[in-house]
Write a protein that holds these residues in place. Sequence first.
Motif: not given
Length: 640
Positions: A500-520, A557-561
């Motif tokens: 879930p940590f990786k999926r949350k970072l997927d959404k935050l960093l791969l989506d430009k609109e989400e990234r610009e809206k969340i990271i201040a 890390f997620n891939y190795l597990i």
Amino acid sequence: MEDIEKTRDRLKLDDIEEEDRRDLFHKFVDAGGEVLSDRKKANQSHSNNSANSFSNSSKKNTFVNNGNSNRSDMKPKREPQFTNKQTAHETVEKPKINEKALTIKKNKPLFYDTKLWFNAFASGVITLFGGKINPKFLNFIDKNVISALLEMDTLIFNALNPMGINDADSKNKRDKIIARFAEELEDVELLERIKDQYDEKVYKNLLKPYKDLDSSVVAINYASELKSMFRPLYVLHLYVSRIKSVGEKAMMSYAIIDNMSKGIVNSRISAFKRATDLIYSRYYPKLLILLKYASKERLETIEDFNNFFDIKDADILGYYTKLRLTNQKLNDIKIEEAKENIGKKEKEEEEKLNKIESIGVKLIEKNVSFKKADNNIEYETDPFYTVEENDKIYRIKVLIDFLDREYSILFVSNKVKYNSVYDNLVRTDYKADFNNIFLSLSDINSRFNEYSDICKSILKIEQDEGMRFEQRVSMLSERNGQRAYIAKNLKSTVDSIISPFKRKLDKLLLDKEEREKIIANPNDILTFFTDIGYKKRVQGYNVLKALTEAYYFVSGFNYLINEGELSGAGLLIDKEDSDMEIKDNKDDIKKEEETKSDNVEDINNDNDNENKKESKEDKENDINLHVPDDIEIDEDATDI
């Protein structure tokens, strides 16, 4: 006449007593037979009546015409002429219809119904008088036939549908059994058709007068039930020997997969063959004779049977197999088409994620050391001092410690500022979610200590030379079982946190609109106090670059597990394979660094170039580019 004399001699009618002959004659008449002389008299009387009616109508017409001769000029008498023609027409046509009926009756041999009765009586399926089904045959059906049909169905059903621990296990066992019939799929269809032999409702209708009402069962009244009982047997009767061999193969396959003893499976095979012989050797011929008598049908050729039972393509063995294979091919074609029609964007996203995981694995291999000395494990009091360096749980613990030490500050401190947003009245708070993730990782430290204690206990037992061999084996077996159980649960728990940590970072960093809206503060430079004892990896990075590297690490890390060297049921990693893999990956990293494109700029460009290359920097800083490693990690910055 010669046929009649031969039939008379074969039946020995002259030797039968007069009373028996009279009873036989009455049965012949009751069954639909006719006396030849009576039939001739009937035809003669019918022709005489027709002639008389024709002459009477002629006389009547003559009288009418004479009585109305004066009016002949005024109105012609067409109506009586039409009536005369119609009457004459009917008189001529009626004998023709009777001739056709006689022609149809001639198709059935003389004394055919008598022959059917005689065969049924001689076979013991009907009684001497009244055309009733023999109670002994009904009892045979009730006590033996139904039990045999149910036994065949039960044995084959159990063989093709073995019970497992759960649904997945049961399906796996069934697939293994069906795989043994891969070359002859029609055999599976043949076994599945066995359940169609017994129709409980039809058999109950036939036996109800005999069992419940204690009355006789007249065969003619139950012709439809007898037909329904015989039809499925007729469809399968050509495959009797094949049914036996295929049933034996299915039960042997079931025994092998389910570890059944040879004695039990042999008894089941014998029971199945006995039931098959009873149905098709004893019951089938008698039921056919009874059906012929009850239906009065002339069933001699295959065409007669197929027409009578309305045999269609679905009744022929192999029909459902072909249908199943056709549907399977269609499904395979649809799947292939679906794979080919995957959108370009989805393919690019998949390639991007694969590249991100690859970068993350290389980042881990280059910067994370699994040597105990590099992880401050030097004394026997350290929990993992006795655990092997190639132990999967030990390596997972090292990766969690590295994640906490180098990147946790990006998610739980105030150095990186995350905005809370509302979407359809639903609040999204990344900071709170990240805090919960790292709290969960710290909560499982006690589980790691429990695992290390088990490893210490195992080592102590192995080194105890004074312990008896049997006791050592027993204790080691118990401790190794506990170790495997704890390791499995630990890996599952870590995966439930990291994925879930990786999926949350997927959404935050791969989506430009989400990234610009969340990271201040994406461009703020990270600085830390020097009194913490060591320099953090992200020291001097801007926020977006630091988050990007942390995202690469979590993805690797997620891939190795889940798919890499830390996945699977084993407890240890093969050292030789691991060393070779690390060596190959280091070579790949070196080649990649040498051939890296100059078109991708570092995210921390100097402020002097911002105005000249503003549009280019915006494009390169966008992680949502087709190339996922567009935010480059400097070689100097990634070295420990």
